[in-house]
Design a protein around this motif. Structure first.
Motif, PDB file in Angstrom:
ATOM      1  N   MET A   1      52.872 -35.846   0.177  1.00 55.89           N
ATOM      2  CA  MET A   1      51.909 -36.587   0.987  1.00 55.89           C
ATOM      3  C   MET A   1      51.661 -35.834   2.278  1.00 55.89           C
ATOM      4  O   MET A   1      52.592 -35.289   2.891  1.00 55.89           O
ATOM      5  CB  MET A   1      52.438 -37.987   1.306  1.00 55.89           C
ATOM      6  N   ILE A   2      50.397 -35.804   2.689  1.00 55.95           N
ATOM      7  CA  ILE A   2      50.009 -35.135   3.929  1.00 55.95           C
ATOM      8  C   ILE A   2      49.656 -36.212   4.939  1.00 55.95           C
ATOM      9  O   ILE A   2      48.796 -37.053   4.672  1.00 55.95           O
ATOM     10  CB  ILE A   2      48.811 -34.206   3.704  1.00 55.95           C
ATOM     11  N   PRO A   3      50.290 -36.238   6.101  1.00 52.09           N
ATOM     12  CA  PRO A   3      49.987 -37.275   7.096  1.00 52.09           C
ATOM     13  C   PRO A   3      48.618 -37.067   7.727  1.00 52.09           C
ATOM     14  O   PRO A   3      48.043 -35.967   7.676  1.00 52.09           O
ATOM     15  CB  PRO A   3      51.109 -37.116   8.119  1.00 52.09           C
ATOM     16  N   LEU A   4      48.124 -38.118   8.315  1.00 50.04           N
ATOM     17  CA  LEU A   4      46.816 -38.106   8.968  1.00 50.04           C
ATOM     18  C   LEU A   4      46.944 -37.459  10.344  1.00 50.04           C
ATOM     19  O   LEU A   4      47.910 -37.700  11.069  1.00 50.04           O
ATOM     20  CB  LEU A   4      46.286 -39.539   9.090  1.00 50.04           C
ATOM     21  N   VAL A   5      45.958 -36.656  10.682  1.00 57.44           N
ATOM     22  CA  VAL A   5      45.919 -36.053  12.011  1.00 57.44           C
ATOM     23  C   VAL A   5      44.881 -36.781  12.848  1.00 57.44           C
ATOM     24  O   VAL A   5      43.945 -37.380  12.320  1.00 57.44           O
ATOM     25  CB  VAL A   5      45.592 -34.548  11.923  1.00 57.44           C
ATOM     26  N   GLY A   6      45.042 -36.730  14.150  1.00 55.92           N
ATOM     27  CA  GLY A   6      44.165 -37.466  15.042  1.00 55.92           C
ATOM     28  C   GLY A   6      42.812 -36.832  15.217  1.00 55.92           C
ATOM     29  O   GLY A   6      42.549 -35.701  14.782  1.00 55.92           O
TER      30      GLY A   6
END
Length: 684
Positions: free
Chosen positions: A509-514
């Motif tokens: 899983m790749i986390p969300l970036v701002g």
């Protein structure tokens, strides 16, 4: 792997997966809380908007006050005299109580109240007298429509009315308004009626409630008085008619009695009947006497034939004084003859004298007996004549009795009719006197047990309750909207979810970036500048998973990165994965295979014709001299960009593409192919 431009995809669990996959359904509370936390601003905003809108509406509403009066239905009637009322008391069943509620809410009674309190001139109940617009009317767009448009849309046309009709219509609308602001209820298991009136003025509410209660009691008395008056008038007319009927019936009966000579005695019987009874008795007596006399006569005749009349002991003979004296003389003569017979013979003169005297006495006795026998015979003849006469008289009386009996049938009918009229007249006279005497003793069937006091607190709107309810509704709507949005979000938030739906083993899983990262150059720049971030570590985890994804644990040499539809971030994921792997020393080649919407040249800032493209590699023409594959200065990866083609499938099916992949496997540790979206085109 997920698109970093899609802000709603964060790590978590979708609501569809909030239940355990075991045999029993168990709610995952943590999943619920995660959903609520992710959508907290939606919930907060919906609740806040609901509360603010409710507060605006509530504080714009005019406070209304409710006044209540209570009536009790009398289950026991107090009677001054023991007379049956013209109108009996109310029943105590539910139907009777419901009827009284309907009476209290009837337009007739409410109309009287409108006239008494003069509500027609009250702007609260007569909308025609109101000035200005309220908040709710101001925001209602239909109030701004012209009358012609309203009539065309809603079909409400004002017909021409006379002043009287207009006044009646206004009064009817005021009655409707008052009915809408009042309620009449019957508390369970009681005989009480609760009259509640709502108004903007508390004093007016109490006045209307008490006025309706008083009008209800007055109306009951008026109804009873009217009923009694109508009963008296009707009874008076009936009594007059019945008196005339009784008089005519008695006259007709008397006239019929005189015409048929039906004379009654004090013993309530006709004279003819009494005469018939007496004559019948006399006839029986006469026949008895006749039978007795005839029996004596037959006995005497028999004695005469036998010659023993004198010795028969006939009662008349025995009781006759003359015969008794003659018998005594005979006895005396017999005694003297017996004495002389002792001294003289039959021829002696004295003996002859005695014999002559004895014969004379006997002759007298015989004559007297003959007279008695003749008298008995005459008595028998008289008795027979008397019996015949009585029989004739009896037969005549019988014929007259038959005639009287036939007349009595009609006579009894006339008497019954007259008697029935007399009884009916007596009943109506008695009832008339009773209703006349009870005219001033009527009582209402209900009484006021609690007058309406002026209310202190407004019954509407209940601001605290409304605000609390609005807050609850807002929170509920926010939660519902949050779960609705969560259910409409078809992204994957956990590897377990992905594995369950697609039956595939996820790589990571790749986390969300701002948004700041997106504005500073994109995720591919961020992963180069922040190689130790969680974003970069997620790509390393994906690479670690790739190392064991091949057959027999071998590391794959060619990896295709795709998505379902355009814009999901497959190109970004390809570049990020290539940069992080290039930093580890691996020789990476990125191939842009999306010939319909290529983006790598623009994102990398490459000039067209300055570096080798996939189009150049797959063409049968030699690569122009001086062109090379683009190599990133930081990560060292090679990028083979592409340009648009009209028939990409022809390129990928050509032997040149297979030769290219074979050569790339030999020269690079990993080849990442950025393919077109699967659901958009068939190139992938």
């Amino acid at each position: 792997m997920y698109d970093n431009h899609t802000t709603e995809r964060q790590q978590g669990i979708e609501p569809a997966q909030m239940q355990d996959n075991g045999d029993s359904d168990v709610i995952d509370v943590r999943a619920f809380l995660l959903v609520l936390w992710r959508r907290k601003w939606i919930i907060f905003n919906v609740a806040l908007i609901t509360i603010v809108m409710s507060a605006i509406v509530v504080f714009q509403l005019t406070p209304r006050y409710t006044a209540k009066a209570m009536l009790a239905i009398e289950t026991r009637q107090n009677r001054v005299v023991d007379l049956e009322a013209v109108m009996s008391g109310l029943g105590t069943d539910q139907a009777a109580i419901k009827t009284e509620i309907d009476v209290l809410q009837s337009r007739r009674l409410v109309g009287k109240l409108v006239d008494d309190v003069n509500l027609v001139n009250d702007p609260e109940f007569n909308a025609e007298l109101r000035e200005g617009r309220g908040f709710l009317q101001a925001i209602n767009p239909f109030t701004y429509l012209p009358d012609e448009w309203s009539a065309a849309i809603f079909g409400r046309r004002k017909a021409e009315q006379s002043p009287e009709e207009a006044a009646q219509a206004t009064r009817a609308r005021v009655v409707d308004q008052l009915l809408s602001q009042m309620t009449v209820a019957n508390p369970p298991r009681s005989y009480t009626l609760e009259v509640a009136v709502e108004s903007a003025d508390p004093k007016k509410a109490a006045k209307i409630a008490n006025g309706l209660a008083n009008l209800y009691l007055t109306d009951q008395l008026e109804v009873k008085f009217e009923a009694t008056e109508r009963a008296n008038e009707w009874l008076n007319e009936r009594v007059f008619e019945l008196r005339e009927k009784v008089r005519l019936a008695e006259q007709e009966a008397q006239q019929f009695r005189e015409e048929n000579q039906l004379i009654q005695t004090q013993s309530a019987g006709l004279v003819n009947d009494q005469q018939l009874a007496q004559l019948n008795t006399q006839l029986v007596t006469a026949r008895t006497d006749l039978a007795r006399i005839e029996a004596r006569e037959r006995q005497i005749e028999q004695n005469i034939v036998d010659g023993t009349v004198e010795e028969s002991g006939l009662l008349e003979v025995v009781q006759s004084p003359l015969i008794q004296r003659l018998k005594e003389q005979e006895s005396e003569v017999r005694r003297r003859r017996a004495e002389l017979a002792t001294r003289y013979g039959p021829k002696h003169p004295r003996m002859m004298n005695v014999e002559a005297e004895l014969a004379d006495v006997r002759t007298k006795i015989s004559l007297e007996i003959d007279k008695i026998v003749a008298g008995i015979r005459g008595e028998a003849e008289v008795a027979a004549i008397r019996v015949t006469t009585l029989e004739q008289n009896l037969e005549a009386l019988k014929q007259e009795s038959f005639k009287n009996s036939r007349a009595q049938v009609r006579m009894r009918e006339l008497d019954r009719e007259a008697e029935a009229n007399r009884l009916l007249l007596q009943t109506f006279l008695t009832r008339f006197k009773e209703t006349s005497s009870s005219d001033g003793m009527q009582q209402a069937d209900a009484r006021i047990i609690s007058k309406a006091d002026v209310p202190v607190y407004a019954s509407f709107p209940k601001k605290r309750i409304i605000m609390v309810v609005a807050a609850v509704i807002g929170l509920g709507a926010g939660v519902a909207l949050a779960f609705l949005m969560e259910s409409l979000d078809n992204g994957y938030r956990s590897p377990e979810h992905l594995k369950q739906d697609l039956n595939l083993r996820p790589l990571g899983m790749i986390p969300l970036v701002g948004k700041a990262v997106l504005q500073s150059g994109g995720p591919e720049k961020y992963i180069i500048s922040k190689p130790s971030s969680s974003f970069a570590e997620a790509h390393r985890s994906i690479h670690a998973s790739l190392m064991f994804s091949g057959a027999g644990g071998a590391t794959p040499k060619v990896l295709a990165v795709t998505s379902s539809i355009p814009g999901e971030g497959k190109s970004t994921a390809t570049l990020c994965l290539a940069h992080i792997l290039g930093r580890t020393g691996l020789k990476i080649l990125v191939v842009e295979a999306d010939m319909r919407r290529p983006v790598l040249r623009k994102r990398l800032g490459l000039e067209k014709g300055s570096f080798v493209s996939l189009n150049d590699v797959l063409s049968r023409e030699p690569i122009p001299a001086g062109l090379s594959i683009y190599a990133d200065d930081v990560s060292g990866i090679h990028v083979l960009w592409t340009d648009k083609e009209e028939n990409p499938q022809k390129r990928f099916a050509a032997p040149e593409f297979q030769s290219f992949l074979s050569e790339a496997r030999k020269q690079y540790d990993l080849v990442l192919i950025d393919t077109p979206p699967i659901m958009a085109v068939s190139d992938a």
